[in-house]
Design a protein around this motif. Structure first.
Motif, short mmCIF file in Angstrom:
data_model
loop_
_atom_site.label_atom_id
_atom_site.label_comp_id
_atom_site.label_asym_id
_atom_site.label_seq_id
_atom_site.Cartn_x
_atom_site.Cartn_y
_atom_site.Cartn_z
N SER A 256 -6.53 -6.74 4.72
CA SER A 256 -6.43 -5.64 3.75
C SER A 256 -6.84 -4.33 4.40
N SER B 150 0.83 -1.21 0.00
CA SER B 150 0.00 0.00 0.00
C SER B 150 0.87 1.27 0.00
N ILE C 117 -4.42 -1.11 4.99
CA ILE C 117 -4.70 0.18 4.34
C ILE C 117 -4.81 1.29 5.39
N GLN D 295 -7.99 1.61 -2.97
CA GLN D 295 -6.94 0.75 -2.39
C GLN D 295 -7.55 -0.42 -1.62
N VAL D 296 -8.58 -0.13 -0.81
CA VAL D 296 -9.20 -1.21 -0.03
C VAL D 296 -9.80 -2.24 -0.98
#
Lengths: 305, 226
Positions: A235, A33, A239, A283-284
């Motif tokens: 995840s 990330s 993030i 991103q997630v």
């Protein structure tokens, strides 16, 4: 509701039981990330630097000292008809003279020499800007057409060519971007492998419980889903942590970057503040989908229901 | 209730576990399946619980042909069949109450209902006063009673017990046998897989004897023959 609560409880239980492995997984996902953040930051900086350099590229058309401002206005009007021209601004001979004096104010000999001739040796100039860097060669070529100025009006044309600098910068930016993309791809791949392995280990460590769940008639999804949710949980945590670290870093570094680049367009923090929700969501979603796919492979292979 | 039609099971490359086994078990019956180790008793049990598929033949439970049961249907079947094993298969970090409740939780039963059912079932097996104990704090017989309670929470029509007394001393084995008989009296069809002679002879119910993967004897009120 109780089903969802139990699924979530089971998910957190898996997470807790493999705490260290979960932490390592989150750390590696966090690196992936952060690589994405660096990539975004590089793009913001590159875009603002390119804009700055583009603003510095122009073509100056020097008219003969005998030409007056009206003639210069006429030339400017014609130049504006060349495809790709964004603007053509006239500076009168007096403005050019004043600008010269100001520029060489520290060099008294030059100013004295200029005053000694007791006449303005400069003609008016037309400064031409294109819409894009790629338009300048066409504009420059177009200016050689005599249709744009009567014979003897244009003294010379100067192409203040920062394009080379811009090209060199673009090439450097491309190299940095590719490198960061490479790092991002590496960490993403590593994340997927680690998620796969973590879920595999979780399945092995809970095989007794899974066996009993099957024995007493738990549905296949009730057995499988917590492992997939676990991957999503990794995840989300990765993030959140990476955004926290990155935003803190930007808060510290952003004023220096803006000062260095001399434009607020270079503010990466500003870019993140404007697009925060979109960036977090993308991103997630990307990381969760990728890790779920990886976890799904592990579940499909090692969790027979 | 249970119909086994010419069931055979062969494991690769050529190990024959069951060879043309046919039997019919009526609803409410108590049937002991006996035989030496390796005669196919456990394989037969696994086929009844859809853990294994037969290589040939058919198995019908309660009118439902489960010979080629799908993965999605297995949980539905297993909620109708209670299974008890020799090694209890209890979760060591859960209490007696939690172990039994677990069977209901994973099937999505509401918490209120779980709180109502679990003490009732634990009362049937005589452990209503040990709800908060962990498996390690119980005797082998008590652990097996917890396992039986867990298998009963779905009120199954069939209870299959695979060597339930295998890890128990004579006194506890007798307790478990009595408990199984009591459950059978409530109307649950009971299939007991065992090689414990004393247990079988004490029950005095139907005995199916197996040898080399085939049924060699099926007595209505039988004894351990081998």
């Amino acid at each position: 509701m109780s089903k969802l609560t139990r699924l979530l409880k089971s998910t957190f239980q898996h997470f807790r039981r493999n705490l260290w492995l979960s932490m390592v997984t989150i750390l590696i996902m966090g690196f992936a990330s952060v690589s994405a953040h660096v990539l975004i930051g590089t793009r913001v900086l590159a875009a603002s630097a390119a804009q700055l350099l583009t603003q510095k590229v122009d073509i100056t058309v020097y008219l003969t000292p005998t030409s007056n401002t009206a003639a210069a206005e006429g030339v400017a009007t014609k130049i504006k008809t060349i495809p790709g021209v964004a603007s053509a601004t006239v500076e009168s001979a007096e403005e050019v003279y004043a600008a010269f004096q100001q520029r060489y104010a520290q060099e008294s000999d030059t100013v004295k020499a200029l005053k000694a001739i007791n006449v303005n040796p400069f003609g008016p100039v037309v400064r031409v800007r294109g819409n894009a860097i790629s338009d300048y060669p066409t504009i420059y070529a177009g200016l050689s057409d005599p249709a744009f100025a009567p014979e003897g009006v244009i003294q010379r044309t100067s192409f203040d060519n920062n394009a080379d600098l811009l090209n060199r910068f673009s090439s450097m930016e491309r190299t940095i971007r590719w490198s960061v993309e490479g790092v991002l791809a590496f960490f993403l791949l590593l994340s997927l492998v680690v998620v796969y392995n973590t879920i595999r280990m979780a399945i092995f460590s809970q095989r007794d419980e899974i066996g009993i769940m099957k024995l007493v008639g738990a549905s296949n999804w009730f057995i499988r889903l917590p492992f997939l949710l676990e991957a999503i949980l990794y995840s989300v945590i990765a993030i959140v942590v990476s955004f926290g670290v990155w935003m803190a870093l930007l808060k510290w570094a952003d004023p220096f970057i803006v000062q260095l680049m001399t434009t607020s367009e270079a503010s990466i923090l500003g870019y993140y503040q404007q697009n925060f929700l979109v960036l977090v969501t993308i991103q997630v979603a990307a990381l969760a989908l990728a890790s779920m796919a990886s976890a799904g492979l592990a579940v499909g292979r090692y969790l027979k229901v | 209730m249970i119909e086994l039609k010419s069931i055979s099971k062969t494991y690769p490359p050529d190990v024959v576990a069951l060879n043309n086994v046919s039997a019919h078990i009526e609803a409410g019956e108590f049937v002991s399946i006996v035989g030496r180790s390796g005669t196919g008793k456990t394989t037969l049990m696994k086929i009844m619980t859809a853990e294994e598929c037969p290589s040939s033949g058919e198995i019908v439970i309660g009118g439902w042909n489960i010979t080629r049961i799908s993965s999605g249907e297995k949980p539905v079947l297993r909620r109708q069949i209670g299974v008890v094993f020799q090694d209890f298969k209890l979760l060591p970090k859960k209490t007696v109450f939690e172990n039994v409740a677990f069977a209901l939780e994973v099937c999505g039963v509401a918490p209120d209902r779980i709180r109502a059912i679990v003490p009732q079932v634990l009362k049937i097996v005589g452990l209503e006063h040990k709800l908060d104990r962990f498996p390690r704090q119980l005797s082998g017989g008590e652990q097996q009673r917890v396992a039986i309670a867990r298998s009963l929470v779905h009120a199954p029509k069939i209870l299959i017990a695979d060597e339930p007394t295998g890890n128990l001393d004579a006194i506890h084995a007798q307790e478990i046998t009595d408990l199984l008989l009591k459950i059978n009296q409530f109307g649950t069809t009971l299939v007991l897989v065992t090689h414990n002679r004393e247990v079988v002879n004490r029950i005095r119910k139907r005995v199916i004897t197996m040898e080399h993967g085939t049924i060699v004897s099926d007595q209505k009120t039988g004894k351990y023959l081998l």
